[in-house]
Scaffold this active site. Structure first.
Site, PDB file in Angstrom:
ATOM      1  N   ASP A 258      22.313  18.171  -6.126  1.00 58.04           N
ATOM      2  CA  ASP A 258      21.274  18.917  -6.854  1.00 58.04           C
ATOM      3  C   ASP A 258      20.233  19.452  -5.882  1.00 58.04           C
ATOM      4  O   ASP A 258      19.492  20.366  -6.214  1.00 58.04           O
ATOM      5  CB  ASP A 258      20.596  17.991  -7.880  1.00 58.04           C
ATOM      6  N   GLU A 263      15.954  24.793   0.792  1.00 55.70           N
ATOM      7  CA  GLU A 263      16.036  25.345  -0.569  1.00 55.70           C
ATOM      8  C   GLU A 263      15.209  26.618  -0.667  1.00 55.70           C
ATOM      9  O   GLU A 263      14.052  26.617  -0.248  1.00 55.70           O
ATOM     10  CB  GLU A 263      15.539  24.306  -1.571  1.00 55.70           C
ATOM     11  N   HIS A 281      18.508  22.269  -7.850  1.00 59.66           N
ATOM     12  CA  HIS A 281      17.358  21.352  -7.951  1.00 59.66           C
ATOM     13  C   HIS A 281      16.804  21.331  -9.388  1.00 59.66           C
ATOM     14  O   HIS A 281      15.632  21.640  -9.619  1.00 59.66           O
ATOM     15  CB  HIS A 281      16.259  21.743  -6.952  1.00 59.66           C
ATOM     16  N   GLY A 283      17.202  18.571 -11.396  1.00 61.36           N
ATOM     17  CA  GLY A 283      17.166  17.182 -11.871  1.00 61.36           C
ATOM     18  C   GLY A 283      16.079  16.920 -12.899  1.00 61.36           C
ATOM     19  O   GLY A 283      16.298  16.263 -13.914  1.00 61.36           O
TER      20      GLY A 283
HETATM   21  P1  NAD Z   1      10.981   5.155  -6.775  1.00 59.51           P
HETATM   22  O1  NAD Z   1       9.843   5.153  -5.829  1.00 59.51           O
HETATM   23  O2  NAD Z   1      10.832   4.483  -8.095  1.00 59.51           O
HETATM   24  O3  NAD Z   1      12.277   4.532  -6.066  1.00 59.51           O
HETATM   25  C1  NAD Z   1      12.644   4.803  -4.743  1.00 59.51           C
HETATM   26  C2  NAD Z   1      13.214   3.520  -4.169  1.00 59.51           C
HETATM   27  O4  NAD Z   1      13.668   3.805  -2.855  1.00 59.51           O
HETATM   28  C3  NAD Z   1      12.166   2.399  -4.065  1.00 59.51           C
HETATM   29  O5  NAD Z   1      12.641   1.235  -4.733  1.00 59.51           O
HETATM   30  C4  NAD Z   1      12.035   2.162  -2.567  1.00 59.51           C
HETATM   31  O6  NAD Z   1      11.848   0.794  -2.245  1.00 59.51           O
HETATM   32  C5  NAD Z   1      13.368   2.665  -2.064  1.00 59.51           C
HETATM   33  N1  NAD Z   1      13.331   3.036  -0.650  1.00 59.51           N
HETATM   34  C6  NAD Z   1      12.311   3.577   0.058  1.00 59.51           C
HETATM   35  N2  NAD Z   1      12.693   3.773   1.335  1.00 59.51           N
HETATM   36  C7  NAD Z   1      13.983   3.358   1.429  1.00 59.51           C
HETATM   37  C8  NAD Z   1      14.931   3.301   2.484  1.00 59.51           C
HETATM   38  N3  NAD Z   1      14.631   3.723   3.713  1.00 59.51           N
HETATM   39  N4  NAD Z   1      16.148   2.804   2.204  1.00 59.51           N
HETATM   40  C9  NAD Z   1      16.461   2.355   0.959  1.00 59.51           C
HETATM   41  N5  NAD Z   1      15.599   2.370  -0.072  1.00 59.51           N
HETATM   42  C10 NAD Z   1      14.385   2.869   0.157  1.00 59.51           C
HETATM   43  O7  NAD Z   1      11.379   6.691  -6.965  1.00 59.51           O
HETATM   44  P2  NAD Z   1      12.266   7.319  -8.137  1.00 59.51           P
HETATM   45  O8  NAD Z   1      11.370   7.718  -9.257  1.00 59.51           O
HETATM   46  O9  NAD Z   1      13.431   6.451  -8.408  1.00 59.51           O
HETATM   47  O10 NAD Z   1      12.735   8.661  -7.445  1.00 59.51           O
HETATM   48  C11 NAD Z   1      13.584   8.668  -6.306  1.00 59.51           C
HETATM   49  C12 NAD Z   1      13.550  10.029  -5.677  1.00 59.51           C
HETATM   50  O11 NAD Z   1      14.199  10.959  -6.548  1.00 59.51           O
HETATM   51  C13 NAD Z   1      12.122  10.638  -5.555  1.00 59.51           C
HETATM   52  O12 NAD Z   1      11.435  10.197  -4.448  1.00 59.51           O
HETATM   53  C14 NAD Z   1      12.410  12.103  -5.468  1.00 59.51           C
HETATM   54  O13 NAD Z   1      12.544  12.472  -4.125  1.00 59.51           O
HETATM   55  C15 NAD Z   1      13.739  12.246  -6.195  1.00 59.51           C
HETATM   56  N6  NAD Z   1      13.574  13.061  -7.402  1.00 59.51           N
HETATM   57  C16 NAD Z   1      14.348  14.167  -7.523  1.00 59.51           C
HETATM   58  C17 NAD Z   1      14.222  14.979  -8.636  1.00 59.51           C
HETATM   59  C18 NAD Z   1      15.097  16.194  -8.808  1.00 59.51           C
HETATM   60  O14 NAD Z   1      14.659  17.161  -9.408  1.00 59.51           O
HETATM   61  N7  NAD Z   1      16.331  16.180  -8.342  1.00 59.51           N
HETATM   62  C19 NAD Z   1      13.273  14.680  -9.613  1.00 59.51           C
HETATM   63  C20 NAD Z   1      12.516  13.505  -9.487  1.00 59.51           C
HETATM   64  C21 NAD Z   1      12.673  12.715  -8.360  1.00 59.51           C
END
Ligand code: NAD
Length: 316
Positions: A258, A263, A281, A283
């Site tokens: 996605d 981008e 993108h 999501g």
């Molecule tokens: P979150 O903060 O709840 O979860 C992220 C997890 O990653 C945390 O538990 C953290 O401990 C872990 N983490 C951090 N660094 C790490 C590493 N080096 N190795 C392994 N784990 C690690 O965030 P979320 O709400 O679950 O979202 C995750 C990501 O999804 C966001 O940061 C964003 O970049 C992405 N996202 C994308 C879209 C989209 O449109 N595609 C929309 C929303 C979020």
């Protein structure tokens, strides 16, 4: 003079209400031109952005009256948090509001990869009826490896369990004895073990210095032969040239993306591969999620401008 600047496309009933109370300047294409952005933001007290506006140190410095940067979404990688802190600017965001939309897209990708729905659809649309060509696989009984087990990773796990998948996960910060780990019956492992054990790997890490190119040549090699890779997190966590190699040499069966390293991406070799599914993108883009996101950011901007406490401040 605009009190609230919105340099990207953001709309909804909550935005209309905000406009009744404050002077709002909404210029959806402004994010593309940093000079114009710096001029427009000079007197603004609040700015509402998605992920396209780059709130760099220079842009924040140009905003002489800025009290709040409200990010309509979860990731904060387009905001210089340190610069905001230096200038006493509050950063609010919507960390939970679009998680479900992303988790459901990731589930959609898993099903599409398992049954090759995109190619079957295109082939059937072209007038064919090639039933034998589209023999698929089942998610049931397969292992899903989640890299990043936060909000979205956990939502994916919950849904994948309903498909009878075995879940393993790697998270750098989550304690292995966190209640959710037991509740969802997830095995927490190191990154290498997750990659080696999984039939499907789905990335849910934020973009940080140590997650940039987290998935590169070595990690794709560690994945099982015929594994599939899904990325709905951030494009820069993947070294796309390494992914391209892993897909073209037949090591990986497929990938669904996605998000991309750049981008919008240039049309390149990844886009030509039949075993790659791509979306632009999207999501977070469900009507329900966007309504929740816009409600949250508008309510927090209103709170800051009224001198009240906003709900979703990034504490970092
Ligand atoms: P979150 O903060 O709840 O979860 C992220 C997890 O990653 C945390 O538990 C953290 O401990 C872990 N983490 C951090 N660094 C790490 C590493 N080096 N190795 C392994 N784990 C690690 O965030 P979320 O709400 O679950 O979202 C995750 C990501 O999804 C966001 O940061 C964003 O970049 C992405 N996202 C994308 C879209 C989209 O449109 N595609 C929309 C929303 C979020």
């Amino acid at each position: 003079m605009a009190e609230v600047l919105i340099p990207e496309a953001i709309s909804g009933p909550a935005m209309d209400l905000l406009q009744e109370e404050f002077a709002v300047l909404h210029e959806p294409a402004l994010w593309q031109d940093e000079r114009s952005l710096m001029l427009a933001i000079k007197d603004a007290k609040a700015v509402i952005v998605r992920n396209q506006t780059q709130m760099t140190s220079a842009v924040i410095e140009a905003a002489l009256n800025l009290q709040v940067i409200a990010r309509a979404g979860a990731g904060l990688d387009n905001i210089d948090i340190e610069a905001a802190r230096r200038h006493g600017v509050i950063v609010t965001y919507a960390p939970r509001e679009n998680s479900l939309a992303v988790a459901e897209l990731a589930m959609g990708f898993l099903l599409n990869l398992a049954r090759d729905i995109p190619n079957a659809h295109t082939d059937t649309r072209n007038g064919n009826w090639n039933r034998r060509q589209f023999m698929g696989t089942e998610l049931s009984g397969k292992t899903l490896g989640l890299v990043g087990f936060g909000r979205i990773g956990q939502m994916v796990a919950r849904r994948a369990k309903a498909f009878d998948m075995t879940i393993v996960a790697y998270d750098k910060l989550l304690p292995v004895d966190a209640p959710v780990v037991r509740e969802l019956d997830v095995e927490m492992l190191g990154l290498t073990e997750v990659l080696q054990r999984s039939d499907y790997i789905s990335s849910h890490v934020p973009l940080l210095e140590d997650t940039r190119h987290l998935f590169s040549t070595e990690q794709f090699r560690q994945m099982k032969e015929n594994a599939c890779f899904v990325n709905t997190s951030r494009g820069e966590v993947v070294d796309e040239s390494a992914l391209l190699l892993a897909l073209t040499d037949g090591h990986l069966r497929g990938a669904a993306l996605d998000v991309r390293e750049v981008e919008p991406p240039e049309f390149g070799q990844l886009a030509e591969l039949e075993n790659v599914i791509m979306t632009p993108h999207i999501g977070a883009f469900s009507h329900e999620a966007q309504q929740r996101v816009v409600e949250t950011v508008c309510s927090d901007v209103r709170a800051v401008l009224r001198g009240e406490q906003p709900q979703s401040v990034f504490a970092g």
